[in-house]
Design a protein around this motif. Structure first.
Motif, PDB file in Angstrom:
ATOM      1  N   GLU A  95       0.835  -1.215   0.000  1.00 11.11           N
ATOM      2  CA  GLU A  95       0.000   0.000   0.000  1.00 11.11           C
ATOM      3  C   GLU A  95       0.866   1.261   0.000  1.00 11.11           C
ATOM      4  N   ALA A  96       1.958   1.212   0.787  1.00 14.85           N
ATOM      5  CA  ALA A  96       2.873   2.372   0.825  1.00 14.85           C
ATOM      6  C   ALA A  96       3.508   2.590  -0.538  1.00 14.85           C
ATOM      7  N   GLU A  97       3.883   1.478  -1.166  1.00 16.22           N
ATOM      8  CA  GLU A  97       4.529   1.579  -2.490  1.00 16.22           C
ATOM      9  C   GLU A  97       3.562   2.182  -3.504  1.00 16.22           C
ATOM     10  N   LYS A  98       2.274   1.729  -3.396  1.00 21.42           N
ATOM     11  CA  LYS A  98       1.253   2.254  -4.314  1.00 21.42           C
ATOM     12  C   LYS A  98       1.094   3.771  -4.130  1.00 21.42           C
ATOM     13  N   MET A  99       1.134   4.206  -2.856  1.00 20.32           N
ATOM     14  CA  MET A  99       0.999   5.639  -2.569  1.00 20.32           C
ATOM     15  C   MET A  99       2.190   6.422  -3.119  1.00 20.32           C
ATOM     16  N   LEU A 100       3.403   5.812  -2.966  1.00 13.33           N
ATOM     17  CA  LEU A 100       4.609   6.477  -3.470  1.00 13.33           C
ATOM     18  C   LEU A 100       4.573   6.606  -4.993  1.00 13.33           C
ATOM     19  N   HIS A 101       4.067   5.565  -5.664  1.00 11.25           N
ATOM     20  CA  HIS A 101       3.946   5.643  -7.127  1.00 11.25           C
ATOM     21  C   HIS A 101       2.966   6.742  -7.531  1.00 11.25           C
ATOM     22  N   LYS A 102       1.908   6.880  -6.711  1.00 11.18           N
ATOM     23  CA  LYS A 102       0.933   7.935  -6.992  1.00 11.18           C
ATOM     24  C   LYS A 102       1.569   9.317  -6.840  1.00 11.18           C
ATOM     25  N   VAL A 103       2.358   9.474  -5.728  1.00 16.81           N
ATOM     26  CA  VAL A 103       3.065  10.753  -5.493  1.00 16.81           C
ATOM     27  C   VAL A 103       4.039  11.031  -6.627  1.00 16.81           C
ATOM     28  N   LYS A 104       4.750   9.965  -7.031  1.00 15.52           N
ATOM     29  CA  LYS A 104       5.727  10.112  -8.120  1.00 15.52           C
ATOM     30  C   LYS A 104       5.040  10.578  -9.403  1.00 15.52           C
ATOM     31  N   LYS A 105       3.877  10.003  -9.666  1.00 11.77           N
ATOM     32  CA  LYS A 105       3.145  10.377 -10.873  1.00 11.77           C
ATOM     33  C   LYS A 105       2.706  11.841 -10.819  1.00 11.77           C
ATOM     34  N   GLU A 106       2.234  12.249  -9.616  1.00 10.72           N
ATOM     35  CA  GLU A 106       1.815  13.646  -9.456  1.00 10.72           C
ATOM     36  C   GLU A 106       2.989  14.607  -9.683  1.00 10.72           C
ATOM     37  N   ILE A 107       4.156  14.241  -9.113  1.00 11.72           N
ATOM     38  CA  ILE A 107       5.345  15.095  -9.284  1.00 11.72           C
ATOM     39  C   ILE A 107       5.748  15.158 -10.750  1.00 11.72           C
ATOM     40  N   THR A 108       5.688  13.976 -11.423  1.00 10.38           N
ATOM     41  CA  THR A 108       6.039  13.942 -12.857  1.00 10.38           C
ATOM     42  C   THR A 108       5.094  14.836 -13.653  1.00 10.38           C
ATOM     43  N   ASN A 109       3.801  14.770 -13.302  1.00  6.40           N
ATOM     44  CA  ASN A 109       2.820  15.625 -13.984  1.00  6.40           C
ATOM     45  C   ASN A 109       3.134  17.109 -13.762  1.00  6.40           C
ATOM     46  N   LYS A 110       3.512  17.442 -12.505  1.00  3.11           N
ATOM     47  CA  LYS A 110       3.863  18.843 -12.198  1.00  3.11           C
ATOM     48  C   LYS A 110       5.084  19.289 -12.998  1.00  3.11           C
ATOM     49  N   ILE A 111       6.078  18.398 -13.063  1.00  7.31           N
ATOM     50  CA  ILE A 111       7.298  18.725 -13.815  1.00  7.31           C
ATOM     51  C   ILE A 111       6.955  18.960 -15.281  1.00  7.31           C
ATOM     52  N   ASN A 112       6.111  18.069 -15.823  1.00 13.36           N
ATOM     53  CA  ASN A 112       5.717  18.216 -17.231  1.00 13.36           C
ATOM     54  C   ASN A 112       4.938  19.511 -17.446  1.00 13.36           C
ATOM     55  N   LEU A 113       4.062  19.827 -16.461  1.00 15.16           N
ATOM     56  CA  LEU A 113       3.257  21.046 -16.570  1.00 15.16           C
ATOM     57  C   LEU A 113       4.145  22.294 -16.567  1.00 15.16           C
ATOM     58  N   VAL A 114       5.059  22.352 -15.573  1.00 13.99           N
ATOM     59  CA  VAL A 114       5.932  23.529 -15.449  1.00 13.99           C
ATOM     60  C   VAL A 114       6.857  23.637 -16.655  1.00 13.99           C
ATOM     61  N   THR A 115       7.369  22.480 -17.117  1.00 18.34           N
ATOM     62  CA  THR A 115       8.246  22.480 -18.299  1.00 18.34           C
ATOM     63  C   THR A 115       7.498  23.017 -19.514  1.00 18.34           C
ATOM     64  N   GLY A 116       6.242  22.574 -19.631  1.00 21.40           N
ATOM     65  CA  GLY A 116       5.426  23.061 -20.748  1.00 21.40           C
ATOM     66  C   GLY A 116       5.176  24.558 -20.668  1.00 21.40           C
ATOM     67  N   LEU A 117       4.889  25.049 -19.434  1.00 14.51           N
ATOM     68  CA  LEU A 117       4.665  26.485 -19.245  1.00 14.51           C
ATOM     69  C   LEU A 117       5.909  27.287 -19.604  1.00 14.51           C
ATOM     70  N   ILE A 118       7.069  26.763 -19.167  1.00 14.50           N
ATOM     71  CA  ILE A 118       8.331  27.450 -19.485  1.00 14.50           C
ATOM     72  C   ILE A 118       8.537  27.503 -21.000  1.00 14.50           C
ATOM     73  N   GLY A 119       8.234  26.362 -21.673  1.00 12.93           N
ATOM     74  CA  GLY A 119       8.386  26.313 -23.131  1.00 12.93           C
ATOM     75  C   GLY A 119       7.502  27.338 -23.819  1.00 12.93           C
TER      76      GLY A 119
END
Length: 652
Positions: free
Chosen positions: A351-375
């Motif tokens: 369950e902890a691993e599943k939560m960490l994967h979810k957090v990782k996905k959210e962070i990846t989405n944020k990185i992609n969002l900010v990168t896109g905004l910068i572009g």
């Protein structure tokens, strides 16, 4: 130290006096302002007494401040001091006088300014203990640049008199031996005091470094890190402002023939040009805001990447963690009971691993969002650059068209002037923003230079701590050299030196035939002793002994006691050979001694700057070295024909 220029200035008057790096003579009539030149240099270098403007009436009418441009160890500085208000402050510009518009002065009081000069000369101020006036209590007294400067500037009231080195002013004369020791590094410094100064200097280096970091951060926020780019933009704006001023001047000159017939085409061109200028300004502002936004998003992106790395590390650890199965033995019957605790732990871990994967996905989405905004913002900046470039070309075309149009037609001058003024004001605002960036760049350079100077001070202090006391052998070498040079000059001035002629080892003043420079009465002898003494000090600086002397000499009126034979007034009708023997104090040496003064000064000026004020120097020296000749009245130091502001007005 070299004095480069003296500038006297008021609201409508400015005159610059230039000095040779070697030998400069300023000649002229009495009360023409030639002695005032040296007094103003002295004033700008920290003299406590104000300039008497009741006596200097022309200066009072025309000027309210004075500047001195100096060079210390190849660094140009300009010192500024007011003549009428706030006279206790000195402004320090870290540049030549012609560049001060682009610099912000460091404004300090006189004592701070003197400490600053001492630091630049790499000389340590030090304090001596003295008794308070009318008291048994003691206090510390600072020996500073002003005390050393008495060995540089000798005015006409001290030369050849018993007030040499301001002997009659007890407060100053008591510090003369200490100033001499400072110049020759003969001070027996306390080790703890040196350590304290070393720590203070190192702290100043750290403080200057912090200031530099703050200023650089400010420039980064304002997109003004490139000094050369700012200079190019500043030059372009100045050129544009000058063109608009010339256009305005042309309009005003042509206004007399203007019949106020509205020329709609010309007015439209002017409005279009103003609109283009405003659009360019708005686009540039938008671009700056985008750049700030990108910088903040880049910082946010860095934070997300750190979080992402932490999550990845946690997942990796969780993956490698293994909990083995365990069997439990019953204490009553010794039978083995199987347990499945690890299954619960594994379930929790999944369950902890599943939560960490979810957090990782959210962070990846944020990185992609900010990168896109910068572009997207970078693409917007590219579009803005294209728009600015197109509008700039259009602006140049319109400006050229309007210039040509003005040659062909008469237009209502008021509307033209309003339009031009609007453009000029906009350009000036932009220019001020850029000038502020340039000032900060220069302030950073000043702080870096300050750190360099402080590093030199640290090195010197560390050396002084290692070798505190000068050896008797080294001290003897210094005074033997001084004696030889002093006696050599005295012999050239026709004085025998077989008797007790030397520099005193404890009083640090010149002696002739066993008597000090303060004991003799003859003005001619005193002047020869004083000049020989000052010359010997300069020679010793060249040798490397008097490292604390600034290396220049300013003298006023050396002809007072030399030149011809002076007759006694009560026997003036008798031939010289029929008079009683003339008293020594009434004798003035022959003209050869006067010429020898000049020869000595010229020799010294090979390695040191000499500035001499003299009424009428001998022609053969005056022709070569006299840079200015002042006359009474309107042709003195304050001469309206030499007004540089008038020259600027005529050029415009």
């Amino acid at each position: 130290m070299i004095i480069k220029k003296l500038i006297v200035q008021g609201a409508t008057y400015r005159r610059t006096i230039h000095f040779n790096d070697s030998f400069t003579i300023i000649s002229g009539e009495k009360t023409s302002g030639k002695s005032l030149v040296l007094s103003l240099i002295d004033y700008c270098l920290g003299k406590s007494e104000k300039i008497d403007l009741k006596v200097q009436k022309e200066l009072n009418v025309k000027c309210d401040q004075v500047f001195v441009e100096i060079e210390i160890n190849n660094e140009l500085l300009t010192l500024n001091r007011a003549l009428k208000k706030k006279t206790n402050n000195i402004g320090i510009y870290f540049c030549s006088f012609k560049d001060i518009e682009g610099y912000t002065p460091k404004t300090v009081n006189i004592s701070e300014a003197m400490h600053f000069i001492m630091t630049k000369l790499n000389i340590s101020e030090y304090k001596v203990i003295k008794h308070k006036k009318h008291s048994n209590e003691k206090e510390l007294q600072t020996v500073s640049f002003r005390d050393i400067f008495r060995y540089v500037y000798t005015n006409q009231h001290a030369l050849g008199t018993n007030d040499f080195l301001e002997k009659k002013t007890t407060f100053k004369s008591n510090k003369n031996p200490h100033a001499f020791k400072m110049m020759f590094n003969l001070v027996e410094t306390d080790k703890e005091a040196l350590k304290e100064e070393l720590v203070n200097t190192q702290n100043k280096i750290q403080e200057a470094s912090r200031v530099i970091t703050g200023l650089q951060s400010y420039l980064q926020d304002k997109d003004a890190e490139d000094f050369n780019d700012l200079i190019a933009r500043w030059d372009k704006l100045n050129s544009d402002i000058e063109k608009q001023k010339q256009a305005k001047k042309t309009v005003i000159e042509n206004s007399k023939s203007n019949n106020n017939n509205e020329n709609k085409l010309y007015i439209k061109l002017k409005k279009d040009l103003e609109q283009i200028t405003n659009e360019i300004f708005n686009y540039q502002s938008e671009k700056k805001n985008l750049q700030l936004s990108i910088n903040s998003k880049k910082l946010l992106l860095e934070e997300y990447k750190v979080e992402q790395a932490e999550v990845n590390a946690t997942l990796e650890i969780n993956y490698k963690l293994v909990i083995p199965d365990q069997d439990i033995e019953c204490p009553l019957c010794n039978s083995t009971v199987s347990t499945h605790t690890h299954e619960a732990v594994n379930q929790s871990s999944m369950e902890a691993e599943k939560m960490l994967h979810k957090v990782k996905k959210e962070i990846t989405n944020k990185i992609n969002l900010v990168t896109g905004l910068i572009g997207r913002e970078l693409k917007n900046i590219e579009e803005l650059d294209k728009l600015i470039e197109r509008l700039s070309r259009k602006q140049e075309i319109f400006t050229e068209a309007i210039t040509e149009f003005a040659k062909e037609t008469d237009v209502p001058f008021l509307s033209q002037i309003n339009s031009i003024n609007s453009i000029i004001n906009r350009l000036i605002k932009e220019n001020e923003i850029i000038k502020e960036g340039l000032r900060i760049h220069r302030k950073i350079d000043e702080k870096k230079k300050e750190i360099e100077n402080l590093d030199v001070t640290v090195t010197r202090l560390e050396k002084e701590i290692k070798a505190l006391q000068i050896s008797d052998r080294e001290r003897k070498k210094i005074f033997d050299f001084l004696d030889d040079e002093y006696k050599g000059f005295m012999e050239r001035l026709k004085y025998e030196t077989d008797g007790d002629t030397f520099i005193h080892r404890e009083q640090y003043i010149p002696f002739y035939e066993g008597s000090s420079v303060y004991a003799h009465d003859s003005g001619g002898l005193l002047e020869c002793m004083q000049l020989s003494y000052l010359g010997a000090i300069l020679k010793s600086k060249k040798k490397g002994y008097a490292s604390g002397h600034p290396g220049l000499l300013m003298l006023d009126s050396i002809s007072k006691y030399v030149g011809t034979l002076k007759q006694r007034s009560n026997d003036s009708q008798k031939p010289v050979d029929e008079q009683d023997e003339i008293e020594e104090k009434d004798k003035i040496k022959d003209p050869e001694v006067y010429e020898e003064f000049y020869k000595i000064l010229i020799e010294l000026s090979t390695d040191h700057q000499i500035i001499l004020v003299e009424n009428t120097p001998p022609d053969k020296f005056g022709l070569l070295y006299a840079k200015y000749t002042f006359y009474k009245g309107e042709k003195g130091l304050i001469d309206e024909e030499k007004n540089e502001f008038q020259e600027i007005d005529e050029e415009e």
